[in-house]
Motif scaffolding. Structure first.
Motif, mmCIF file in Angstrom:
data_model
loop_
_atom_site.group_PDB
_atom_site.id
_atom_site.type_symbol
_atom_site.label_atom_id
_atom_site.label_comp_id
_atom_site.label_asym_id
_atom_site.label_seq_id
_atom_site.Cartn_x
_atom_site.Cartn_y
_atom_site.Cartn_z
ATOM 1 N N ASP A 28 10.140 12.424 -7.473
ATOM 2 C CA ASP A 28 10.231 12.292 -6.360
ATOM 3 C C ASP A 28 11.305 13.361 -5.885
ATOM 4 N N VAL A 29 12.351 13.627 -6.612
ATOM 5 C CA VAL A 29 13.603 14.440 -6.109
ATOM 6 C C VAL A 29 13.030 15.977 -5.949
ATOM 7 N N TYR A 30 11.599 16.256 -6.936
ATOM 8 C CA TYR A 30 10.815 17.497 -6.907
ATOM 9 C C TYR A 30 10.003 17.389 -5.739
ATOM 10 N N VAL A 36 4.406 8.135 -3.579
ATOM 11 C CA VAL A 36 5.551 8.523 -2.361
ATOM 12 C C VAL A 36 4.943 9.445 -1.447
ATOM 13 N N ASN A 37 4.498 10.391 -1.567
ATOM 14 C CA ASN A 37 3.974 11.343 -0.690
ATOM 15 C C ASN A 37 2.778 10.885 0.230
ATOM 16 N N ALA A 234 9.407 7.109 -8.354
ATOM 17 C CA ALA A 234 9.363 5.958 -7.089
ATOM 18 C C ALA A 234 8.174 5.569 -6.735
ATOM 19 N N GLY A 235 6.986 6.022 -7.467
ATOM 20 C CA GLY A 235 5.698 5.481 -6.992
ATOM 21 C C GLY A 235 5.596 4.086 -7.431
ATOM 22 N N LEU A 236 6.297 3.678 -8.258
ATOM 23 C CA LEU A 236 6.079 2.157 -8.658
ATOM 24 C C LEU A 236 6.316 1.339 -7.557
ATOM 25 N N GLY A 241 4.856 -0.652 -1.171
ATOM 26 C CA GLY A 241 5.102 -0.452 0.143
ATOM 27 C C GLY A 241 3.899 0.178 0.902
ATOM 28 N N ARG A 242 2.799 0.856 0.277
ATOM 29 C CA ARG A 242 1.848 1.250 0.924
ATOM 30 C C ARG A 242 0.861 -0.029 1.324
#
Length: 335
Positions: A28-30, A36-37, A234-236, A241-242
């Motif tokens: 996600d930093v990249y 996450v997106n 961080a998608g985990l 959250g979604r």
């Protein structure tokens, strides 16, 4: 145990756990984590803003916003019982070098245009000036009060007339939207940035989002890294959250349970109860709050002390109507 300390004590659902296990991930930093997106895009659209940033906590989201909006030494106008002022370890001073000018928002915690005008300081060669106005919705310390859109608009207009940006701590913004039967984007239409939590009433295990203009979020992403919030796969945690966003419609159930709890406790001699608007119930017990809470814990009910001898109970998706009825019975016995 019936845990009414906070809506942060919820456990992720089976669907959330499955979503976490199956989430597409990237660094996600990249900017390469697809989950996450997707979450960020969904929240930005939901709140009517250009972009969003996924952050580990609501406090980090608020502190990032303050750092991005201001320059060091500036003053921040905010309600004197606000979370950013009371419960974030002096982060405005520590992280952004800011001074605080508290405003008394009355029993509902509403920052009025008159208060903004009175508190505003012009920047000159002697004074740093007002750099930010912070609002809160719902207002936690005032008992979960849902602040109407026109009141938010009025404070924002007063700030913008003086070229001051406005940040909304919307940790429980979706509770406000549900209580007011208002679209959440309408509540923050006039604000420059907004933080909203996924890990409170919506039930995600972790995470909040910060939303605002694209350029603001670009700067916020850099400050998130500075604050140690740069996350990798961080998608985990974004996947639950979604799913949590889909729990917005059930917040009215929490509000109904809060009203049921308040009504039941008001019938108990020795308890003074503030009528709730959302999912927070404030109680003034005749016994000292610490003794009252000890008695409740002995009967498997948990609440938290909340200043000035008050106790806070908070309904959430981890308790149902039967739990509320049992809690009322147990509290009656305790008193």
């Amino acid at each position: 145990m019936i845990d009414l300390r906070s809506d942060t004590v919820t456990k992720p659902t089976a669907e959330m756990r499955t979503a976490a296990a199956e989430a597409g991930v990237g660094d996600d930093v990249y900017g390469e984590d697809p989950t996450v997106n997707e979450l960020e895009a969904a929240v930005a659209e939901l709140l009517g803003k250009e972009a969003a940033l996924f952050v580990p906590s609501g406090t980090m989201g608020n502190q990032i916003a303050a750092r991005v909006h201001t320059e060091r030494g500036a003053e921040v106008l905010l309600e004197r019982e606000s979370h950013i002022y009371k419960w974030e370890l002096g982060g405005l001073a520590q992280h952004a070098g800011l001074q605080v000018r508290p405003i008394d928002g009355g029993p509902r915690g509403v920052v009025t245009p008159e208060a903004v005008a009175d508190g505003h300081v012009e920047r000159d060669s002697h004074r740093p000036g007002t750099g930010l106005v912070c609002l809160e919705n719902t207002h936690n310390s005032r008992g979960g009060r849902a602040i109407a859109a026109d009141r938010i608009d009025a404070a924002c207009e007063a700030a913008h007339e003086r070229n001051v940006p406005v940040h909304v701590d919307g940790a429980r913004l979706f509770n406000a939207a549900a209580a007011l039967e208002t679209d959440p984007a309408r509540l923050v239409r006039s604000a420059d940035s907004v933080m909203c939590c996924l890990s409170k009433g919506l039930g995600a295990p972790v995470g909040s989002t910060l939303v605002g203009p694209e350029s603001f979020i670009t700067d916020a992403r850099r400050v998130r890294k500075l604050f140690g919030g740069g996350m990798r796969q961080a998608g985990l945690i974004a996947a639950p959250g979604r799913l949590a966003l889909e729990n917005r419609d059930r917040l009215t159930e929490d509000h109904e349970n809060a009203r049921k709890l308040a009504t039941g406790l008001a019938d108990i001699e020795g308890l003074s109860v503030t009528k709730p608007e959302t999912n927070i119930v404030l109680v003034d017990p005749d016994p000292p709050a610490d003794q009252f809470l000890e008695r409740l814990a002995d009967r498997d009910v948990l609440g938290v002390p909340f200043g000035d001898g008050q106790v806070r109970f908070c309904t959430h998706l981890g308790v149902d109507r039967a739990d509320i009825e049992r809690a009322i019975d147990r509290i009656a016995v305790a008193v």
